[in-house]
Write a protein that holds these residues in place. Structure first.
Motif, PDB file in Angstrom:
ATOM      1  N   LEU A 227      22.859  43.465  38.311  1.00  6.82           N
ATOM      2  CA  LEU A 227      24.186  43.357  37.698  1.00  6.82           C
ATOM      3  C   LEU A 227      25.250  43.704  38.737  1.00  6.82           C
ATOM      4  CD1 LEU A 227      25.890  42.945  35.078  1.00  6.82           C
ATOM      5  CD2 LEU A 227      25.794  45.428  34.802  1.00  6.82           C
ATOM      6  N   PRO A 228      25.973  42.724  39.241  1.00 11.90           N
ATOM      7  CA  PRO A 228      27.075  43.025  40.160  1.00 11.90           C
ATOM      8  C   PRO A 228      28.190  43.728  39.387  1.00 11.90           C
ATOM      9  CG  PRO A 228      26.435  40.691  40.231  1.00 11.90           C
ATOM     10  CD  PRO A 228      25.823  41.278  39.017  1.00 11.90           C
ATOM     11  N   LEU A 229      28.447  44.982  39.707  1.00 11.39           N
ATOM     12  CA  LEU A 229      29.375  45.784  38.918  1.00 11.39           C
ATOM     13  C   LEU A 229      30.767  45.181  38.889  1.00 11.39           C
ATOM     14  CD1 LEU A 229      29.932  48.269  37.235  1.00 11.39           C
ATOM     15  CD2 LEU A 229      30.239  49.573  39.355  1.00 11.39           C
ATOM     16  N   GLU A 230      31.242  44.734  40.013  1.00  9.06           N
ATOM     17  CA  GLU A 230      32.587  44.155  40.065  1.00  9.06           C
ATOM     18  C   GLU A 230      32.700  42.942  39.149  1.00  9.06           C
ATOM     19  OE1 GLU A 230      35.861  42.744  43.433  1.00  9.06           O
ATOM     20  OE2 GLU A 230      33.960  43.668  44.031  1.00  9.06           O
ATOM     21  N   SER A 231      31.668  42.113  39.130  1.00  6.34           N
ATOM     22  CA  SER A 231      31.668  40.921  38.263  1.00  6.34           C
ATOM     23  C   SER A 231      31.606  41.321  36.795  1.00  6.34           C
ATOM     24  CB  SER A 231      30.488  40.017  38.610  1.00  6.34           C
ATOM     25  OG  SER A 231      30.570  39.549  39.941  1.00  6.34           O
ATOM     26  N   ALA A 232      30.818  42.352  36.487  1.00  2.57           N
ATOM     27  CA  ALA A 232      30.712  42.822  35.107  1.00  2.57           C
ATOM     28  C   ALA A 232      32.055  43.334  34.611  1.00  2.57           C
ATOM     29  CB  ALA A 232      29.650  43.919  35.016  1.00  2.57           C
ATOM     30  N   ILE A 233      32.759  44.084  35.449  1.00  4.10           N
ATOM     31  CA  ILE A 233      34.056  44.624  35.085  1.00  4.10           C
ATOM     32  C   ILE A 233      35.058  43.496  34.860  1.00  4.10           C
ATOM     33  CG2 ILE A 233      36.011  45.975  35.950  1.00  4.10           C
ATOM     34  CD1 ILE A 233      33.876  47.787  37.308  1.00  4.10           C
TER      35      ILE A 233
END
Length: 241
Positions: A227-233
């Motif tokens: 899960l790419p955190l920046e993309s999730a945000i």
């Protein structure tokens, strides 16, 4: 919806568990402080922290570390694990922790939850952790005979606004969140629901957002890179809740 990347602490180290089993703990970061800094850099506003030692010993542990991250990371800290007294709640909330999670106390000492809510309002969340839909307590070591929806309704009745729901069987398994149970919970109560356990990628974030949930806690998927955190945000939208 908000994304809350997770930092679980055992003996001062950042670890992850599989399905809440303490024997499966493995270190995932050299520094909780650096991990928090990386989360902030990715755009996170919140961090979900768990005192695993506290959960197991039924008392606050690792306190200095949590307060340090709350003071210096630039993140709002949501903290649970081992919080069993109003004095502990007060200490954390008056020392920089943004939101405190009561878990086992919701089953074993609901009067504490009621007192905490009366005093601190929306800064109190209740963690509901369940296996086969039945609530587990004491760091998931003890099973109860209370259905998760029944406990949720009790907590709603005493004024709890935030509920964190974890399907233990999915925690750390990267098997996807339990959308059926989360949906049932979101329909059953008016509380804000935070999903936890099983997040495997962006599809889970999108699904939780579609359910209208308040937030999603992301642990193992962030550490493994699934899960790419920046993309999730970015997908979740507004983080200023």
């Amino acid at each position: 919806m908000i994304i809350l990347p997770a930092i679980d602490i055992q003996n001062g180290e950042c670890v992850r568990l599989y399905q809440g089993d303490f024997s499966t703990a493995h270190k995932v970061s050299d520094s909780p402080q650096e991990t928090a800094a990386q989360f902030r850099k990715a755009g996170a506003e919140w961090v979900h922290m768990v005192d695993l030692d506290g959960a197991k010993e039924a008392r606050a542990k690792n306190t200095a570390l949590f307060l340090e991250i709350a003071k210096h990371s630039g993140l709002k800290v949501e903290l649970g694990g081992g919080i069993r007294t109003l004095e502990t709640v007060e200490t954390y909330l008056e020392s920089g922790i943004s939101r405190v999670i009561l878990g086992s106390a919701a089953v074993k000492n609901p009067e504490l939850v009621e007192q905490a809510v009366k005093r601190f309002g929306e800064r109190i969340a209740v963690g509901i952790d369940a296996k086969n839909e039945m609530v587990a307590t004491e760091g998931w070591l003890d099973a109860s005979k209370i259905h998760y929806l029944e406990l949720a309704k009790r907590m709603e009745g005493i004024g709890v606004r935030y509920l964190i729901y974890t399907d233990i069987s999915r925690d750390g398994a990267l098997s996807g969140v339990n959308l059926e149970q989360l949906g049932a919970l979101n329909r059953a109560v008016s509380c804000e629901i935070i999903a936890s356990g099983g997040v495997s990628g962006l599809a889970d974030v999108e699904a939780c957002k579609s359910l209208g949930l308040y937030g999603v806690i992301c642990g193992k998927a962030v550490y493994t890179g699934a899960l790419p955190l920046e993309s999730a945000i970015e997908m979740a939208g507004d983080q200023r809740c």
